[in-house]
Write a protein that holds these residues in place. Structure first.
Motif, PDB file in Angstrom:
ATOM      1  N   VAL A  81      -4.001  12.351  22.220  1.00  0.00           N
ATOM      2  CA  VAL A  81      -5.109  11.703  22.925  1.00  0.00           C
ATOM      3  C   VAL A  81      -5.287  10.271  22.450  1.00  0.00           C
ATOM      4  CG1 VAL A  81      -7.625  11.720  23.232  1.00  0.00           C
ATOM      5  CG2 VAL A  81      -6.325  13.849  23.463  1.00  0.00           C
ATOM      6  N   ARG A  82      -5.186  10.048  21.154  1.00  0.00           N
ATOM      7  CA  ARG A  82      -5.398   8.694  20.622  1.00  0.00           C
ATOM      8  C   ARG A  82      -4.376   7.697  21.164  1.00  0.00           C
ATOM      9  NH1 ARG A  82      -7.010   9.815  14.240  1.00  0.00           N
ATOM     10  NH2 ARG A  82      -8.924  10.994  14.704  1.00  0.00           N
ATOM     11  N   ARG A  83      -3.180   8.176  21.491  1.00  0.00           N
ATOM     12  CA  ARG A  83      -2.164   7.278  22.041  1.00  0.00           C
ATOM     13  C   ARG A  83      -2.529   6.790  23.440  1.00  0.00           C
ATOM     14  NH1 ARG A  83       1.422  11.367  19.745  1.00  0.00           N
ATOM     15  NH2 ARG A  83       2.198  10.593  17.741  1.00  0.00           N
ATOM     16  N   LEU A  84      -3.482   7.442  24.080  1.00  0.00           N
ATOM     17  CA  LEU A  84      -3.889   7.070  25.432  1.00  0.00           C
ATOM     18  C   LEU A  84      -5.112   6.154  25.455  1.00  0.00           C
ATOM     19  CD1 LEU A  84      -3.639  10.617  27.088  1.00  0.00           C
ATOM     20  CD2 LEU A  84      -1.924   8.787  27.163  1.00  0.00           C
ATOM     21  N   ILE A  85      -5.747   5.948  24.302  1.00  0.00           N
ATOM     22  CA  ILE A  85      -7.069   5.324  24.235  1.00  0.00           C
ATOM     23  C   ILE A  85      -7.047   4.022  23.447  1.00  0.00           C
ATOM     24  CG2 ILE A  85      -9.397   5.608  23.274  1.00  0.00           C
ATOM     25  CD1 ILE A  85      -9.205   8.550  23.839  1.00  0.00           C
ATOM     26  N   GLY A  86      -7.780   3.040  23.942  1.00  0.00           N
ATOM     27  CA  GLY A  86      -8.157   1.863  23.171  1.00  0.00           C
ATOM     28  C   GLY A  86      -9.662   1.898  22.992  1.00  0.00           C
ATOM     29  N   TYR A  87     -10.148   1.600  21.783  1.00  0.00           N
ATOM     30  CA  TYR A  87     -11.570   1.774  21.479  1.00  0.00           C
ATOM     31  C   TYR A  87     -12.111   0.532  20.796  1.00  0.00           C
ATOM     32  CZ  TYR A  87     -15.748   3.987  19.355  1.00  0.00           C
ATOM     33  OH  TYR A  87     -17.024   4.311  18.948  1.00  0.00           O
ATOM     34  N   VAL A  88     -13.165  -0.042  21.369  1.00  0.00           N
ATOM     35  CA  VAL A  88     -13.889  -1.151  20.740  1.00  0.00           C
ATOM     36  C   VAL A  88     -15.253  -0.615  20.331  1.00  0.00           C
ATOM     37  CG1 VAL A  88     -14.833  -3.475  21.012  1.00  0.00           C
ATOM     38  CG2 VAL A  88     -12.679  -2.863  22.126  1.00  0.00           C
ATOM     39  N   PRO A  89     -15.460  -0.337  19.025  1.00  0.00           N
ATOM     40  CA  PRO A  89     -16.732   0.239  18.578  1.00  0.00           C
ATOM     41  C   PRO A  89     -17.845  -0.793  18.586  1.00  0.00           C
ATOM     42  CG  PRO A  89     -15.347  -0.226  16.694  1.00  0.00           C
ATOM     43  CD  PRO A  89     -14.513  -0.535  17.910  1.00  0.00           C
ATOM     44  N   GLN A  90     -19.072  -0.306  18.469  1.00  0.00           N
ATOM     45  CA  GLN A  90     -20.229  -1.205  18.424  1.00  0.00           C
ATOM     46  C   GLN A  90     -20.183  -2.091  17.183  1.00  0.00           C
ATOM     47  OE1 GLN A  90     -24.856  -0.438  17.706  1.00  0.00           O
ATOM     48  NE2 GLN A  90     -24.124   0.530  19.575  1.00  0.00           N
ATOM     49  N   GLN A  91     -19.782  -1.499  16.062  1.00  0.00           N
ATOM     50  CA  GLN A  91     -19.714  -2.261  14.826  1.00  0.00           C
ATOM     51  C   GLN A  91     -18.421  -3.069  14.764  1.00  0.00           C
ATOM     52  OE1 GLN A  91     -22.500  -2.251  12.948  1.00  0.00           O
ATOM     53  NE2 GLN A  91     -23.154  -1.034  14.706  1.00  0.00           N
TER      54      GLN A  91
END
Length: 270
Positions: A81-91
């Motif tokens: 799953v992580r290979r499919l996702i880009g994530y920009v967190p709030q912090q």
């Protein structure tokens, strides 16, 4: 569970999703689908359960009750799953002691981008967010808007099918906010990427989100296009009106840590 071979699974499917921190129920049995290719807004006050939901979708929190699927893959298959996702967190996630290029290269290694592709993929990600000319400057000298665009490049370097943004423009001035969204829109137009975003700026949600889910006290309280939500409330209603009608005026006590964290991020972004 949905098989990966199923035709056109949604980008995200949450079914009966629930999560608690001790006695505090953060997410209370939500059902949610995000169609592939859409910009989807998950809105709500601090403490509503948005970030907890995002963390389960991104596999940063285990799914203990209910299920999460990303493009048909069960979230229990964390690395797939992580290979499919880009994530920009709030912090903030950028390292001010590194250059912009070094920050993105670090994420390329973390997301297991093949070594032979890293240099080109890092350059492409920086170019996509308009940071090529400043790529070799130390990130500590970047403006707030440039830092957010750098974090976007970090999330994009693995060529994700799903981009998840948690308050991506918090603390930015209107020009910087517009610039960040212009980059997101251009990248989505070029790639067909799905975007899931949380924001407290109702003008952003109305302008950029094709569908919106309003969350309050761990549950989805309203779902639809911005126009549908406004029409359901009444003539001349705005998305701000819908937000207030759904969530009321009181902030959950459990959200005070989110407020403090958001203020810290806003101060660091200037």
């Amino acid at each position: 569970m949905t098989d990966l071979g199923t035709r056109n699974p949604p980008a995200i499917r949450c079914t009966g999703l629930r999560h608690s921190f001790g006695d505090k129920v953060a997410v209370d049995g939500i059902d949610l689908e995000v169609p592939t290719g859409q910009v989807f807004g998950l809105l709500g006050p601090n403490g509503a359960g948005k970030t907890t939901t995002l963390r389960m979708i991104t596999t940063l929190l285990p799914v203990t009750h209910g299920s999460v699927e990303v493009f048909g893959l069960d979230a229990g298959r964390r690395m797939a799953v992580r290979r499919l996702i880009g994530y920009v967190p709030q912090q903030l996630s950028a390292d001010g002691t590194l250059t912009g290029r070094e920050n993105v290269a670090l994420f390329a290694r973390l997301f297991d981008v093949p070594r032979r592709e890293r240099k080109d993929r890092v350059a492409e990600a920086l170019d996509a967010v308009g940071l090529t000319e400043d790529a070799d400057r130390q990130a500590s000298g970047y403006s707030g808007g440039m830092i957010r665009r750098l974090e976007l490049a970090q999330a994009l370097v693995s060529s994700p099918r799903l981009l998840i943004l948690d308050e991506p423009t918090i603390g930015l001035d209107p020009v910087a906010r517009s610039n960040v969204w212009a980059r997101i829109e251009q990248i989505r137009a070029d790639t067909g990427m799905t975007v899931l975003v949380t924001t407290h700026y109702m003008d952003e949600a109305e302008q950029y989100c094709e569908r919106i889910a309003l969350m309050h006290r761990g549950r989805i309280r309203a779902l639809g296009t911005p126009a549908e939500l406004e029409a359901n409330l009444g003539p001349e209603s705005t998305l701000d009106d819908v937000f207030r009608a759904v969530t009321g005026d009181q902030l959950d006590e459990g959200g005070i840590r989110d407020v403090r964290a958001a203020r810290r991020t806003a101060r660091r972004l200037g």
